[in-house]
Design a protein around this motif. Structure first.
Motif, PDB file in Angstrom:
ATOM      1  N   ALA A 152      -8.165  10.349   2.480  1.00 29.49           N
ATOM      2  CA  ALA A 152      -7.001  10.469   3.372  1.00 29.49           C
ATOM      3  C   ALA A 152      -7.128   9.515   4.555  1.00 29.49           C
ATOM      4  CB  ALA A 152      -6.851  11.908   3.849  1.00 29.49           C
ATOM      5  N   ALA A 153      -8.312   9.404   5.131  1.00 25.72           N
ATOM      6  CA  ALA A 153      -8.516   8.503   6.267  1.00 25.72           C
ATOM      7  C   ALA A 153      -8.317   7.049   5.843  1.00 25.72           C
ATOM      8  CB  ALA A 153      -9.910   8.704   6.856  1.00 25.72           C
ATOM      9  N   LEU A 154      -8.849   6.694   4.682  1.00 33.48           N
ATOM     10  CA  LEU A 154      -8.668   5.328   4.188  1.00 33.48           C
ATOM     11  C   LEU A 154      -7.204   5.044   3.883  1.00 33.48           C
ATOM     12  CD1 LEU A 154     -11.824   5.068   1.931  1.00 33.48           C
ATOM     13  CD2 LEU A 154     -11.331   3.689   3.969  1.00 33.48           C
ATOM     14  N   ALA A 155      -6.524   6.000   3.283  1.00 26.03           N
ATOM     15  CA  ALA A 155      -5.099   5.824   2.979  1.00 26.03           C
ATOM     16  C   ALA A 155      -4.303   5.610   4.264  1.00 26.03           C
ATOM     17  CB  ALA A 155      -4.570   7.038   2.212  1.00 26.03           C
ATOM     18  N   ARG A 156      -4.615   6.377   5.297  1.00 23.38           N
ATOM     19  CA  ARG A 156      -3.921   6.239   6.586  1.00 23.38           C
ATOM     20  C   ARG A 156      -4.128   4.841   7.156  1.00 23.38           C
ATOM     21  NH1 ARG A 156      -5.971   6.214  11.326  1.00 23.38           N
ATOM     22  NH2 ARG A 156      -7.908   7.207  10.699  1.00 23.38           N
ATOM     23  N   VAL A 157      -5.376   4.392   7.173  1.00 25.92           N
ATOM     24  CA  VAL A 157      -5.707   3.083   7.740  1.00 25.92           C
ATOM     25  C   VAL A 157      -5.064   1.953   6.937  1.00 25.92           C
ATOM     26  CG1 VAL A 157      -7.630   1.470   8.116  1.00 25.92           C
ATOM     27  CG2 VAL A 157      -7.835   3.860   8.838  1.00 25.92           C
ATOM     28  N   LEU A 158      -5.011   2.122   5.622  1.00 30.35           N
ATOM     29  CA  LEU A 158      -4.490   1.070   4.751  1.00 30.35           C
ATOM     30  C   LEU A 158      -2.994   1.175   4.496  1.00 30.35           C
ATOM     31  CD1 LEU A 158      -7.454   1.034   2.220  1.00 30.35           C
ATOM     32  CD2 LEU A 158      -6.984  -0.648   4.021  1.00 30.35           C
ATOM     33  N   GLY A 159      -2.354   2.203   5.054  1.00 35.86           N
ATOM     34  CA  GLY A 159      -0.915   2.364   4.874  1.00 35.86           C
ATOM     35  C   GLY A 159      -0.529   2.791   3.468  1.00 35.86           C
ATOM     36  N   LEU A 160      -1.395   3.562   2.827  1.00 36.06           N
ATOM     37  CA  LEU A 160      -1.123   4.042   1.471  1.00 36.06           C
ATOM     38  C   LEU A 160      -0.638   5.486   1.527  1.00 36.06           C
ATOM     39  CD1 LEU A 160      -4.324   2.715  -0.321  1.00 36.06           C
ATOM     40  CD2 LEU A 160      -2.024   1.763  -0.467  1.00 36.06           C
ATOM     41  N   ASP A 161       0.301   5.820   0.668  1.00 32.63           N
ATOM     42  CA  ASP A 161       0.801   7.181   0.548  1.00 32.63           C
ATOM     43  C   ASP A 161      -0.103   7.942  -0.421  1.00 32.63           C
ATOM     44  OD1 ASP A 161       3.014   9.244   0.811  1.00 32.63           O
ATOM     45  OD2 ASP A 161       2.992   8.902  -1.363  1.00 32.63           O
ATOM     46  N   LEU A 162      -0.599   9.113  -0.006  1.00 33.28           N
ATOM     47  CA  LEU A 162      -1.518   9.870  -0.859  1.00 33.28           C
ATOM     48  C   LEU A 162      -0.880  10.311  -2.171  1.00 33.28           C
ATOM     49  CD1 LEU A 162      -3.476  12.091   1.696  1.00 33.28           C
ATOM     50  CD2 LEU A 162      -4.382  10.262   0.261  1.00 33.28           C
ATOM     51  N   THR A 163       0.380  10.678  -2.143  1.00 34.13           N
ATOM     52  CA  THR A 163       1.052  11.099  -3.375  1.00 34.13           C
ATOM     53  C   THR A 163       1.145   9.941  -4.362  1.00 34.13           C
ATOM     54  OG1 THR A 163       2.325  12.737  -2.140  1.00 34.13           O
ATOM     55  CG2 THR A 163       3.158  12.125  -4.312  1.00 34.13           C
ATOM     56  N   THR A 164       1.504   8.774  -3.855  1.00 29.10           N
ATOM     57  CA  THR A 164       1.589   7.588  -4.708  1.00 29.10           C
ATOM     58  C   THR A 164       0.213   7.217  -5.243  1.00 29.10           C
ATOM     59  OG1 THR A 164       3.450   6.802  -3.405  1.00 29.10           O
ATOM     60  CG2 THR A 164       2.327   5.172  -4.779  1.00 29.10           C
TER      61      THR A 164
END
Length: 90
Positions: free
Chosen positions: A61-73
Motif C-alpha cells: 500500500a505504501a509503495l502504491a501510494r508513492v508510485l501513484g498506483l491504485d491498489l484495486t487495479t
C-alpha cells in the motif's frame, strides 16, 4: 511458527508484482521511492526482483501510494497474470 512453502502461483505473482512496481518507479531512484514509502532500500530491491514474493499489505500500500498506483487495479493485474494452477499439499 513454521511457514508453508510458497506455491508456484505465489512466486509468479511476486515476480509480476516486482516488475510492475519497478516499471511504475521508472527513472526514479529506488532509494528515493523506498525512503518516501518508509521501507528500506533492501526491502524494495527484494520485492522488485521477487525475492519477497508476498510482501506485507501495508508495504504494498505504501509503495502504491508513492508510485501513484491504485491498489484495486494492481490486485486485478496480479490476478489476471497466472501460470498454470498448482495445488499446495497440506
Amino acid at each position: 511458527m513454521v511457514r508453508n512453502p510458497l506455491t508456484d502461483d505465489e512466486r509468479h505473482r511476486g515476480l509480476v508484482l516486482g516488475r510492475m512496481l519497478q516499471q511504475a518507479r521508472g527513472a526514479r531512484s529506488a532509494a528515493a521511492v523506498a525512503f518516501e514509502a518508509g521501507i528500506s532500500l533492501d526491502t524494495l530491491r527484494k520485492i522488485e526482483r521477487g525475492a519477497i514474493a508476498t510482501p506485507a499489505f501495508f508495504t504494498v500500500a505504501a509503495l502504491a501510494r508513492v508510485l501513484g498506483l491504485d491498489l484495486t487495479t494492481l490486485a486485478g493485474a496480479l490476478g489476471d497474470d497466472k501460470p498454470q494452477a498448482t495445488s499446495r499439499v497440506a
